[in-house]
Motif scaffolding. Sequence first.
Motif, PDB file in Angstrom:
ATOM      1  N   LEU A 153      11.645 -50.837  23.406  1.00 57.07           N
ATOM      2  CA  LEU A 153      12.233 -52.074  22.876  1.00 57.07           C
ATOM      3  C   LEU A 153      11.589 -53.302  23.511  1.00 57.07           C
ATOM      4  CD1 LEU A 153      16.001 -51.046  22.770  1.00 57.07           C
ATOM      5  CD2 LEU A 153      14.401 -51.186  20.850  1.00 57.07           C
ATOM      6  N   ASP A 154      11.265 -53.206  24.784  1.00 58.23           N
ATOM      7  CA  ASP A 154      10.625 -54.332  25.467  1.00 58.23           C
ATOM      8  C   ASP A 154       9.243 -54.609  24.864  1.00 58.23           C
ATOM      9  OD1 ASP A 154      10.638 -56.281  27.752  1.00 58.23           O
ATOM     10  OD2 ASP A 154       8.852 -55.110  28.313  1.00 58.23           O
ATOM     11  N   CYS A 155       8.530 -53.558  24.474  1.00 58.52           N
ATOM     12  CA  CYS A 155       7.208 -53.722  23.861  1.00 58.52           C
ATOM     13  C   CYS A 155       7.300 -54.372  22.480  1.00 58.52           C
ATOM     14  CB  CYS A 155       6.516 -52.369  23.720  1.00 58.52           C
ATOM     15  SG  CYS A 155       5.967 -51.635  25.269  1.00 58.52           S
ATOM     16  N   LEU A 156       8.431 -54.184  21.807  1.00 54.72           N
ATOM     17  CA  LEU A 156       8.548 -54.603  20.406  1.00 54.72           C
ATOM     18  C   LEU A 156       9.431 -55.830  20.189  1.00 54.72           C
ATOM     19  CD1 LEU A 156       9.031 -51.050  18.829  1.00 54.72           C
ATOM     20  CD2 LEU A 156       6.929 -52.401  18.878  1.00 54.72           C
ATOM     21  N   LYS A 157      10.001 -56.370  21.249  1.00 52.29           N
ATOM     22  CA  LYS A 157      11.040 -57.393  21.077  1.00 52.29           C
ATOM     23  C   LYS A 157      10.562 -58.667  20.406  1.00 52.29           C
ATOM     24  CE  LYS A 157      10.533 -58.966  25.888  1.00 52.29           C
ATOM     25  NZ  LYS A 157      11.208 -59.025  27.204  1.00 52.29           N
TER      26      LYS A 157
ATOM     27  N   ILE B 224      23.791 -40.050  14.658  1.00 49.84           N
ATOM     28  CA  ILE B 224      24.067 -41.442  15.035  1.00 49.84           C
ATOM     29  C   ILE B 224      22.786 -42.250  14.940  1.00 49.84           C
ATOM     30  CG2 ILE B 224      24.855 -42.945  16.905  1.00 49.84           C
ATOM     31  CD1 ILE B 224      26.405 -40.437  17.960  1.00 49.84           C
ATOM     32  N   VAL B 225      22.877 -43.454  14.366  1.00 46.83           N
ATOM     33  CA  VAL B 225      21.710 -44.320  14.219  1.00 46.83           C
ATOM     34  C   VAL B 225      22.022 -45.706  14.776  1.00 46.83           C
ATOM     35  CG1 VAL B 225      19.953 -45.223  12.656  1.00 46.83           C
ATOM     36  CG2 VAL B 225      21.175 -43.117  12.063  1.00 46.83           C
ATOM     37  N   TYR B 226      21.215 -46.139  15.738  1.00 50.48           N
ATOM     38  CA  TYR B 226      21.276 -47.508  16.237  1.00 50.48           C
ATOM     39  C   TYR B 226      19.994 -48.218  15.847  1.00 50.48           C
ATOM     40  CZ  TYR B 226      25.415 -46.606  19.098  1.00 50.48           C
ATOM     41  OH  TYR B 226      26.695 -46.310  19.518  1.00 50.48           O
ATOM     42  N   GLY B 227      20.127 -49.535  15.584  1.00 53.43           N
ATOM     43  CA  GLY B 227      18.960 -50.284  15.148  1.00 53.43           C
ATOM     44  C   GLY B 227      18.812 -51.625  15.842  1.00 53.43           C
ATOM     45  N   TRP B 228      17.556 -52.042  16.006  1.00 50.11           N
ATOM     46  CA  TRP B 228      17.181 -53.360  16.505  1.00 50.11           C
ATOM     47  C   TRP B 228      16.161 -53.891  15.517  1.00 50.11           C
ATOM     48  CZ3 TRP B 228      17.900 -48.935  19.069  1.00 50.11           C
ATOM     49  CH2 TRP B 228      18.755 -48.922  20.177  1.00 50.11           C
ATOM     50  N   SER B 229      16.318 -55.122  15.042  1.00 49.65           N
ATOM     51  CA  SER B 229      15.420 -55.551  13.975  1.00 49.65           C
ATOM     52  C   SER B 229      15.176 -57.051  13.953  1.00 49.65           C
ATOM     53  CB  SER B 229      15.988 -55.123  12.615  1.00 49.65           C
ATOM     54  OG  SER B 229      15.130 -55.489  11.566  1.00 49.65           O
ATOM     55  N   ARG B 230      13.919 -57.417  13.641  1.00 43.17           N
ATOM     56  CA  ARG B 230      13.565 -58.787  13.304  1.00 43.17           C
ATOM     57  C   ARG B 230      13.295 -58.900  11.807  1.00 43.17           C
ATOM     58  NH1 ARG B 230      13.302 -61.937  17.485  1.00 43.17           N
ATOM     59  NH2 ARG B 230      13.036 -61.066  19.573  1.00 43.17           N
ATOM     60  N   LEU B 231      13.598 -57.824  11.091  1.00 42.55           N
ATOM     61  CA  LEU B 231      13.470 -57.808   9.637  1.00 42.55           C
ATOM     62  C   LEU B 231      14.880 -57.750   9.048  1.00 42.55           C
ATOM     63  CD1 LEU B 231      10.584 -55.163   9.417  1.00 42.55           C
ATOM     64  CD2 LEU B 231      10.399 -57.646   9.640  1.00 42.55           C
ATOM     65  N   ALA B 232      15.011 -57.267   7.830  1.00 42.38           N
ATOM     66  CA  ALA B 232      16.319 -57.208   7.176  1.00 42.38           C
ATOM     67  C   ALA B 232      17.233 -56.207   7.880  1.00 42.38           C
ATOM     68  CB  ALA B 232      16.150 -56.820   5.715  1.00 42.38           C
TER      69      ALA B 232
ATOM     70  N   ASP C 286      20.731 -57.695  20.837  1.00 40.03           N
ATOM     71  CA  ASP C 286      19.992 -57.900  22.083  1.00 40.03           C
ATOM     72  C   ASP C 286      19.050 -56.721  22.329  1.00 40.03           C
ATOM     73  OD1 ASP C 286      19.090 -58.357  24.684  1.00 40.03           O
ATOM     74  OD2 ASP C 286      21.038 -59.103  25.372  1.00 40.03           O
ATOM     75  N   TRP C 287      17.756 -56.990  22.361  1.00 36.98           N
ATOM     76  CA  TRP C 287      16.758 -55.939  22.536  1.00 36.98           C
ATOM     77  C   TRP C 287      16.721 -55.406  23.965  1.00 36.98           C
ATOM     78  CZ3 TRP C 287      12.715 -54.483  18.803  1.00 36.98           C
ATOM     79  CH2 TRP C 287      12.940 -55.011  17.531  1.00 36.98           C
ATOM     80  N   ARG C 288      17.484 -55.993  24.831  1.00 39.24           N
ATOM     81  CA  ARG C 288      17.563 -55.513  26.215  1.00 39.24           C
ATOM     82  C   ARG C 288      18.771 -54.607  26.427  1.00 39.24           C
ATOM     83  NH1 ARG C 288      17.874 -61.316  28.818  1.00 39.24           N
ATOM     84  NH2 ARG C 288      19.393 -61.338  27.098  1.00 39.24           N
ATOM     85  N   VAL C 289      19.525 -54.340  25.347  1.00 34.41           N
ATOM     86  CA  VAL C 289      20.766 -53.568  25.453  1.00 34.41           C
ATOM     87  C   VAL C 289      20.661 -52.281  24.647  1.00 34.41           C
ATOM     88  CG1 VAL C 289      23.229 -53.539  24.876  1.00 34.41           C
ATOM     89  CG2 VAL C 289      22.177 -55.617  25.814  1.00 34.41           C
ATOM     90  N   ILE C 290      21.069 -51.169  25.268  1.00 35.02           N
ATOM     91  CA  ILE C 290      21.193 -49.897  24.559  1.00 35.02           C
ATOM     92  C   ILE C 290      22.581 -49.332  24.837  1.00 35.02           C
ATOM     93  CG2 ILE C 290      18.715 -49.416  24.682  1.00 35.02           C
ATOM     94  CD1 ILE C 290      19.276 -47.453  26.926  1.00 35.02           C
ATOM     95  N   PRO C 291      23.113 -48.509  23.934  1.00 33.43           N
ATOM     96  CA  PRO C 291      24.455 -47.958  24.126  1.00 33.43           C
ATOM     97  C   PRO C 291      24.495 -47.005  25.330  1.00 33.43           C
ATOM     98  CG  PRO C 291      23.728 -47.723  21.847  1.00 33.43           C
ATOM     99  CD  PRO C 291      22.532 -48.122  22.637  1.00 33.43           C
TER     100      PRO C 291
END
Length: 283
Positions: free
Chosen positions: A121-125, A152-160, A176-181
């Motif tokens: 996530l840090d590489c892609l934020k 289970i699906v978690y998502g982080w996105s700068r798109l739709a 927050d791209w620095r947060v995971i469950p």
Amino acid sequence: MTKNLPNWASLVPADIETFNKIRLVAVDLDGTLVESGKIGNCNLNTIKKLVNSIEHYNVKFTIATGRILAGAEKVLTELEIADSIPKILYNGSVIAIGTELNNAKPIRIRTINSSSLLEILDCLKYADTCVLAYEFPSFKERSLFSISHKEIVYGWSRLAHYSHEYNGLKITWIDDWRVIPNFFEPSAILVQIHNPADAPIIHKILSSITSITTTQSSSKYVEIRPPKSNKGEAIGFIAKYLNIGLDSVLSIGDNDKRCEIVFSGHVGRSQPRFTLLPVTGFR
């Protein structure tokens, strides 16, 4: 030693002697059994006849796919593969018995640890990407945390931000791209890339993370899985689980070396088209 299947057009008895020992057939889905997302009625009937025929001779049949269970469930039901036979999902990261979400039981799960997920996530934020992380919950997790049987699906996105992903699973979005469950360790991650020109660069950056395995599956997607997880290794695990020697295993796929469906010691490596019996077009 891996051997190619013989060509039916020029078959001689000596060509098939090795294949008399086969006790397990593992077949890839997409590009092999499945075309354009589904099995045609003609192919389905032919494959079901094939499965019934080999089971009569005590040969077990299973699938090895990159799909999650939600994406493979319909095909597994159509093929009527026995619940007791292990199936390979998530490109080898998940091996489970059962064919439906409500009764599937994992016998082995490999995951991407939390520190590796945070590194991804840090590489892609700052990139125009969408990251979907998939977890296959174990029975223990279902009991302890009273969670759903569904993946289970978690998502982080700068798109739709879509409510559900391709297989119909609900996506829980995290801003927050620095947060995971807590306690979340996925078995597969899919990275969607907005600009195809960025894909090789993003893939190269992600490949530098030594605790994961990456594949650029198209100009817009990079797939991430745990280290050393692949279909070939998983086939070897199933063979051992069923007490079958590797020289008695036939693996059939589309020669996609990215997913390494052919494991050293397996009998077959091929790209079949299930239109006739016997199967033609092996190479």
